[in-house]
Design an enzyme around this catalytic site. Structure first.
Site, PDB file in Angstrom:
ATOM      1  CB  THR A  25      -0.906  -0.042   1.240  1.00  0.00           C
ATOM      2  OG1 THR A  25      -1.845  -1.096   1.058  1.00  0.00           O
ATOM      3  CG2 THR A  25      -1.655   1.262   1.447  1.00  0.00           C
ATOM      4  CG  HIS A 172      -5.072  -8.521   0.729  1.00  0.00           C
ATOM      5  ND1 HIS A 172      -4.596  -9.320   1.752  1.00  0.00           N
ATOM      6  CD2 HIS A 172      -4.563  -7.287   0.966  1.00  0.00           C
ATOM      7  CE1 HIS A 172      -3.849  -8.587   2.563  1.00  0.00           C
ATOM      8  NE2 HIS A 172      -3.814  -7.345   2.110  1.00  0.00           N
ATOM      9  CG  ASN A 175      -1.295  -8.741   5.829  1.00  0.00           C
ATOM     10  OD1 ASN A 175      -0.837  -9.752   6.375  1.00  0.00           O
ATOM     11  ND2 ASN A 175      -0.666  -8.128   4.845  1.00  0.00           N
ATOM     12  CE1 TYR A 177      -6.582  -3.886   5.887  1.00  0.00           C
ATOM     13  CE2 TYR A 177      -4.886  -5.433   5.229  1.00  0.00           C
ATOM     14  CZ  TYR A 177      -5.252  -4.208   5.742  1.00  0.00           C
ATOM     15  OH  TYR A 177      -4.288  -3.311   6.131  1.00  0.00           O
ATOM     16  CG  ASN A 232      -5.350  -4.314  10.336  1.00  0.00           C
ATOM     17  OD1 ASN A 232      -5.271  -3.135  10.668  1.00  0.00           O
ATOM     18  ND2 ASN A 232      -4.961  -4.758   9.149  1.00  0.00           N
ATOM     19  N   GLY A 314       9.213  -6.979  -0.180  1.00  0.00           N
ATOM     20  CA  GLY A 314       8.438  -5.762  -0.019  1.00  0.00           C
ATOM     21  C   GLY A 314       9.327  -4.543   0.033  1.00  0.00           C
TER      22      GLY A 314
END
Ligand code: 8OZ
Length: 358
Positions: A25, A172, A175, A177, A232, A314
């Site tokens: 992101t 995705h 993480n 979501y 999260n 990454g």
């Protein structure tokens, strides 16, 4: 013996190396539409065997962060088309990461409406809103009747990605979501067909995967999972069983790959009891991509030993547009600057220097 530079076939694609660019992101699309700055950024990183795009919201409801480029309107398709054309002209390959943030969002993104989730459980921490950090809110638990519409949004987004010229999509599922919120029991307390035993918690992931495969073909679809990541506010009471089941169930689709990030935010065990991720690799019948703090040496060891088929990098790719060439020459690496990871313009985005030509 294989290493990072051994070519690899991924679905219909022949990739020149196993040094993949991980999804990251970057928040450089103020209006949610991919732009020329993003085009430059991705084209600069075309040496990657495969580029996996930053998370791209599949609908307006899917948005959870400022300035993220979506994949559900014609304007977004046109913007991404300029990105994929640039990557292809330079000889590269790029997948689009399909993203629904679920509860990791804020009413400020939804005209005051609550973000949606499997259950009304607030994530730990704060949301990045256009006005700065704000506490997360308790999300609205989805009605079971709403779920087919979200599955259809994924299929629509996959078709948009195809029209935008992407070589495939990555679902995705990691993480913290929406898909991950269904999968792990810390965020899913549903009492219907989508909650309770893992067969139910994985149902949303599997329905999305089936719909996306039907839309664009399973050989162009990958899935990302994050069994160890507490990001999260995520947790599962039995990650070994949850992710073993998900991996076995995903085998039946014949996907392009499974992408497992080992990231744990430096808090091993915080997302639930630790287990050996090698068991997922052994269960998985297709290409296996690993990720999470790898350097060249560790990545080569993972590939040589068969622990992974490819490695996604990454922050090393973020800071080194020519990472593949630097690995090839054992050249020094630029250091990533976290101050410019999220948002802003070209600084810390397209201005990381390349090596001088050899
Ligand atoms: C960091 C900041 C914002 C989003 C993820 C999409 O972890 C993300 C993300 C990471 O998958």
């Amino acid at each position: 013996m294989s290493d990072l530079f051994t070519p690899i076939r991924l679905g219909p694609l022949e990739l020149p190396n196993r040094i993949f660019m991980a999804p990251m992101t970057r928040n450089r699309a103020p209006d949610g539409i991919p732009n020329d700055l993003m085009r430059t950024y991705y084209r600069q990183r075309v040496g990657a065997g495969l580029i996996i795009s930053e998370g791209s919201p599949i609908s307006a409801q899917a948005v959870g962060y400022p300035a993220t480029p979506g994949i559900h309107t014609d304007a977004q398709v046109a913007g991404w088309r300029r990105v994929t054309d640039a990557v292809h002209q330079a000889g590269g390959h790029i997948f689009c990461q399909l993203w629904h943030c679920g509860r990791v969002s804020h009413p400020d993104f939804h005209g005051g409406d609550l973000p949606v989730a499997p259950s009304a459980i607030r994530p730990e921490g704060q949301a990045f809103t256009p006005e700065g950090l704000k506490d997360f809110v308790i999300p609205r638990a989805l009605e079971i009747e709403e779920i087919p519409g979200i599955v259809a949004d994924y299929a629509h987004a996959a078709d948009c990605a195809r029209r935008a010229g992407f070589d495939g999509v990555e679902i995705h599922g990691a993480n913290g979501y929406l898909i991950d919120q269904f999968l792990r029991d810390g965020s899913n307390q549903r009492q219907d067909a989508y909650g309770g035993p893992v067969e139910n918690r994985a149902r949303f992931l599997l329905e999305v995967t089936g719909a996306v495969c039907d839309a664009i073909g399973s050989e162009r679809v990958g899935v990302r999972l994050s069994p160890r990541n507490p990001f999260n506010g995520m947790r599962d009471s039995n990650p070994r069983a949850t992710f073993q089941y998900a991996t076995e169930a995903l085998n039946r689709f014949g996907l392009a790959y499974l992408h497992v990030t080992e990231m744990d935010m430096g808090r091993p065990g915080a997302a639930g009891p630790e287990f050996d991720l090698g068991t997922l690799r052994e269960t998985w019948e297709g290409l296996y991509i690993t990720n999470g703090g790898y350097d060249k040496a560790r990545a080569n060891t993972a590939i040589a030993s068969g622990a992974a088929d490819a490695v996604a990098f990454g922050t090393l790719f973020l800071a080194n547009p020519d990472l593949v060439e630097r690995f090839r020459r054992d050249a020094p690496l630029n250091q990533p600057n976290p101050d410019t990871f999220y948002g802003g313009g070209a600084e810390g985005y397209t201005d990381y220097p390349r090596l001088d030509p050899a």
